[in-house]
Write an enzyme that holds these catalytic residues in place. Sequence first.
Site, mmCIF file in Angstrom:
data_model
loop_
_atom_site.group_PDB
_atom_site.id
_atom_site.type_symbol
_atom_site.label_atom_id
_atom_site.label_comp_id
_atom_site.label_asym_id
_atom_site.label_seq_id
_atom_site.Cartn_x
_atom_site.Cartn_y
_atom_site.Cartn_z
ATOM 1 N N GLN A 106 -14.786 -4.569 30.974
ATOM 2 C CA GLN A 106 -14.038 -5.675 31.663
ATOM 3 C C GLN A 106 -14.499 -6.796 32.505
ATOM 4 O O GLN A 106 -15.173 -7.667 32.997
ATOM 5 C CB GLN A 106 -13.823 -4.669 33.120
ATOM 6 C CG GLN A 106 -12.959 -5.676 34.264
ATOM 7 C CD GLN A 106 -12.103 -5.155 35.373
ATOM 8 O OE1 GLN A 106 -12.672 -3.952 35.678
ATOM 9 N NE2 GLN A 106 -11.467 -6.050 36.487
ATOM 10 N N PHE A 107 -14.641 -8.214 31.512
ATOM 11 C CA PHE A 107 -14.488 -9.051 30.997
ATOM 12 C C PHE A 107 -13.829 -10.109 31.892
ATOM 13 O O PHE A 107 -15.108 -11.094 32.774
ATOM 14 C CB PHE A 107 -14.383 -10.164 29.703
ATOM 15 C CG PHE A 107 -12.877 -10.833 30.271
ATOM 16 C CD1 PHE A 107 -12.353 -11.924 30.678
ATOM 17 C CD2 PHE A 107 -11.643 -9.362 29.688
ATOM 18 C CE1 PHE A 107 -11.025 -13.108 30.842
ATOM 19 C CE2 PHE A 107 -10.364 -10.175 30.130
ATOM 20 C CZ PHE A 107 -10.872 -11.453 30.516
ATOM 21 N N THR A 108 -13.630 -9.211 33.238
ATOM 22 C CA THR A 108 -13.573 -10.244 34.438
ATOM 23 C C THR A 108 -13.958 -10.404 35.633
ATOM 24 O O THR A 108 -13.946 -11.078 36.492
ATOM 25 C CB THR A 108 -11.565 -9.793 34.976
ATOM 26 O OG1 THR A 108 -11.739 -7.949 35.743
ATOM 27 C CG2 THR A 108 -10.398 -10.655 34.040
#
Length: 145
Positions: free
Chosen positions: A78-80
Amino acid sequence: MRAVVQRVSEARVRVDEQVVGEIGRGLCVLLGVTRDDEAADAERLAGKVARLRIFENQEGKFDHSVQDVEGAVLVVSQFTLIADTEKGNRPSFAGAAPPAEAEDLYEAFGTALRLLGVPVETGMFGARMLVEIANDGPVTITLDG
């Protein structure tokens, strides 16, 4: 590297209506990788996750790890989690690792958990995923590593 760790009674990841990863009791780890992260960071963070004592003993106190309860871990990229919102309302993801580097470290994190004897399921890196989490408690811990 940042991990949001949730104690779960069950969790699964779907991609295009198909389940690609699923666990019962254990931990769901949402994992974000930064530009500065290295393989040693993935190994260190995996050790923290494997030994994190957030499962209750008979007295109801956090005393057991996922290893102790013979649980599993579902790891979802989850790069966010690396979002920077210092300059307004639109998040910047400039601090996130490029996809190829992030995927290597995501895989290294899962491998490190497996080497510690923890069963691991994963989402699908880079895919649009539906993550179903039955957070038990709720218990959610953020780890930076």
